[in-house]
Design an enzyme around this catalytic site. Sequence first.
Site, PDB file in Angstrom:
ATOM      1  N   SER A 170       0.839  -1.196   0.000  1.00  0.00           N
ATOM      2  CA  SER A 170       0.000   0.000   0.000  1.00  0.00           C
ATOM      3  C   SER A 170       0.874   1.246   0.000  1.00  0.00           C
ATOM      4  O   SER A 170       2.026   1.214   0.448  1.00  0.00           O
ATOM      5  CB  SER A 170      -0.883   0.019   1.250  1.00  0.00           C
ATOM      6  OG  SER A 170      -0.103   0.314   2.408  1.00  0.00           O
ATOM      7  N   ASP A 171       0.327   2.350  -0.490  1.00  0.00           N
ATOM      8  CA  ASP A 171       0.985   3.625  -0.216  1.00  0.00           C
ATOM      9  C   ASP A 171       0.854   3.878   1.285  1.00  0.00           C
ATOM     10  O   ASP A 171       0.056   3.241   1.981  1.00  0.00           O
ATOM     11  CB  ASP A 171       0.359   4.752  -1.034  1.00  0.00           C
ATOM     12  CG  ASP A 171       1.349   5.884  -1.299  1.00  0.00           C
ATOM     13  OD1 ASP A 171       2.336   6.001  -0.546  1.00  0.00           O
ATOM     14  OD2 ASP A 171       1.134   6.645  -2.251  1.00  0.00           O
ATOM     15  N   CYS A 172       1.639   4.802   1.781  1.00  0.00           N
ATOM     16  CA  CYS A 172       1.811   4.900   3.231  1.00  0.00           C
ATOM     17  C   CYS A 172       0.582   5.489   3.921  1.00  0.00           C
ATOM     18  O   CYS A 172       0.224   6.635   3.678  1.00  0.00           O
ATOM     19  CB  CYS A 172       3.076   5.672   3.536  1.00  0.00           C
ATOM     20  SG  CYS A 172       4.520   4.802   2.870  1.00  0.00           S
ATOM     21  N   ALA A 191      -2.357   4.508   3.335  1.00  0.00           N
ATOM     22  CA  ALA A 191      -3.486   4.534   2.404  1.00  0.00           C
ATOM     23  C   ALA A 191      -4.626   3.637   2.871  1.00  0.00           C
ATOM     24  O   ALA A 191      -5.803   3.932   2.611  1.00  0.00           O
ATOM     25  CB  ALA A 191      -3.032   4.109   1.007  1.00  0.00           C
TER      26      ALA A 191
END
Length: 696
Positions: free
Chosen positions: A241-243, A245
């Site tokens: 995942s993006d941080c 997210a």
Amino acid sequence: MDTYKNSLSSAHERAEALVAQMTLDERAAQLRYDAPRVERLGLPAYNWWNEGLHGLARAGTATMFPQAIALAAMFDCDMIKAVAHTVAVEARAKYNALSKHGDRDIYKGLTIWSPNINIFRDPRWGRGQETYGECPYLTARLGVAFVQGLQGDGKYLLAAACAKHYAGHSGPEGLRHKFDAKISEKDLHETYLPAFEALVKEAKVEGVMGAYNRLNGEPACASPYLMKKLREWGFDGYFVSDCWAIRDFHTEHMVTSTAPESAAMALKAGCDLNCGSTYLDMLVAHRENLITEDDITKSAVKLMRARARLGLLDESTEYDHIGFNMVSSSAHKTLSLECAHKSMVLLKNSGLLPLDRSKLKAIGVIGPNAASIDALRGNYYGTADGYVTFLDGIKAAFCGRVYYSEGCHLYKDRLQELSMPGDGYAEAVTVAEHSDVVILCVGLDATIEGEQGDTGNAFASGDKRDLYLPESQRTLVEKVLAVGKPTIVVMACGSAINPLAESADAIIQAWYPGQAGGKALADIVFGEVSPSGKLPVTFYENADLLPPFTDYSMKNRTYRYAKNNVLYPFGYGLTYSKVTVNSLCFDKANSTASFCVKNVGGYDTDEVVQLYIRCNDSKWAVTNHSLCGFKRVSLKRGEEQTIQIEVPPAALDVIDDSGHRFIDSKSFTLYAGISQPDALSCQLTGCECISVNIFL
């Protein structure tokens, strides 16, 4: 010997054997980016989060290259691959040295969360500087090269690349945590997805990072649509995942109600690794029967497989000899300088450049970016062991008097808090009056252009509201140009800016050129090197004529669809010489274009020759034409070369409204030249593209 310690077993077999010996708690803990050690199994802690966009970032000293958008301006796959290889070597060098001291912190691992292959569809986007520009073909080719350079071709991965942000993210930054990007199937398959597909299929990228936004209603880090695409492409790595997210699922997107529900949604969709803290609730999700033990195990196996591919489950690897002396080595810094040379784009030259030192007694260097280290860096940067600012570079290259004035603040109305507004303008004008030539260094830096939360640009979360310089600099440009001295405007920024400097004698787009940017600028200004960069994005005249920032349709966006409002076109850039292109022919049997290039000007130079294709009779074709090949060529004065470039079969395809790719025409026009074949490019370069018709 345990199977997971047996280097003769496959990475997947070893991962399965290792995970089989873990408890459920241990498996769940391994799905965090800051994975703890499992002491009883001899598995050390590992932090997955590392950055290497244009040099190893945030972990102390490293070679700093020009920002990614500048690397794209080189139009050079071999150079991009060499940069990525350098990033990987320095990452290995640091990992080898620091892990011996027990330092397994963030930014110290071998999983590099780069490249960013989002499409720079709108020049207002602050993170566009991290990308390879607006063209899906150029982005794919450079992205593949970066991954290949980073991952290497040895028994183990030299480092693990990560394609981000999947998919459909290119601003606005301030809305990214709750934004739903509405994108048609045509635009997805024609523009937003091709680079990701290429990195998975061709480069075998080890990681893919999801985006913050939703895509057509589905959160990107748990999108059945996007995950299905990865399976269809044969993705064989890990998904992260993006941080933070996944936290957005229940706090912003409102597609779940609780953290355990969000964790379960992401994991079941195929998100193996959480950059953030939501997977701390993974065991709660298991107790609530939202996920099964097998769901956790599958992701743990994929993560251990990545570590095995890096050689992290072995006592030794082929990369153990890479020592700390490789970090910021002289060879790596020389490569950074070469990239800066090749990335700067000469947008205008009335004949002033290159400067003749013998005719000058005094040079004025003016502007807020003249002595700025931030103007060299961009965002996601490492710490260089030395910097050459624009002012430093000019001083070192010129033995006469160099006057300097900051002139104005980057964006505030005064330099000193107790002063009146405009407190630097009089000095700047005075410097110009005392100089034979002025080098006016303006632009932005990552404190006002970049990622949400990383910039001081609170009013726009790192994005730009318009395409002009901050007001303080617009006034500076106006006042300095009014003096009437020969003036070179140098723009340091990561995006399209209209400097409103029509009366300037020369304009150089320097981007964020890395640690040696000042030397590169001086080499170009004084003619030691001919400029040769090309724009990987369209420079527009006015943001007000663009579609709304939140509109992800490609209508009237980028060189393939733009109908007006173009200041400097994609693919444009001048040199000090003149290269002609002639004798174009196309061999249908091997899909190869051949043509001759000749340097008929007065300087040795690099030139980027470009191929564009236009489908002549399909309603599904792009409005203008599409890049389908490019090659950087080095030519001595008078030298002629025959060039061959393979045109990919997909260049003939169109995409319909359902996202279906097919050939829908029997007639195409193939163009070759040093720019696009549009009228403005031909006017600015003074060179016409040549063409040949292709009939199927």
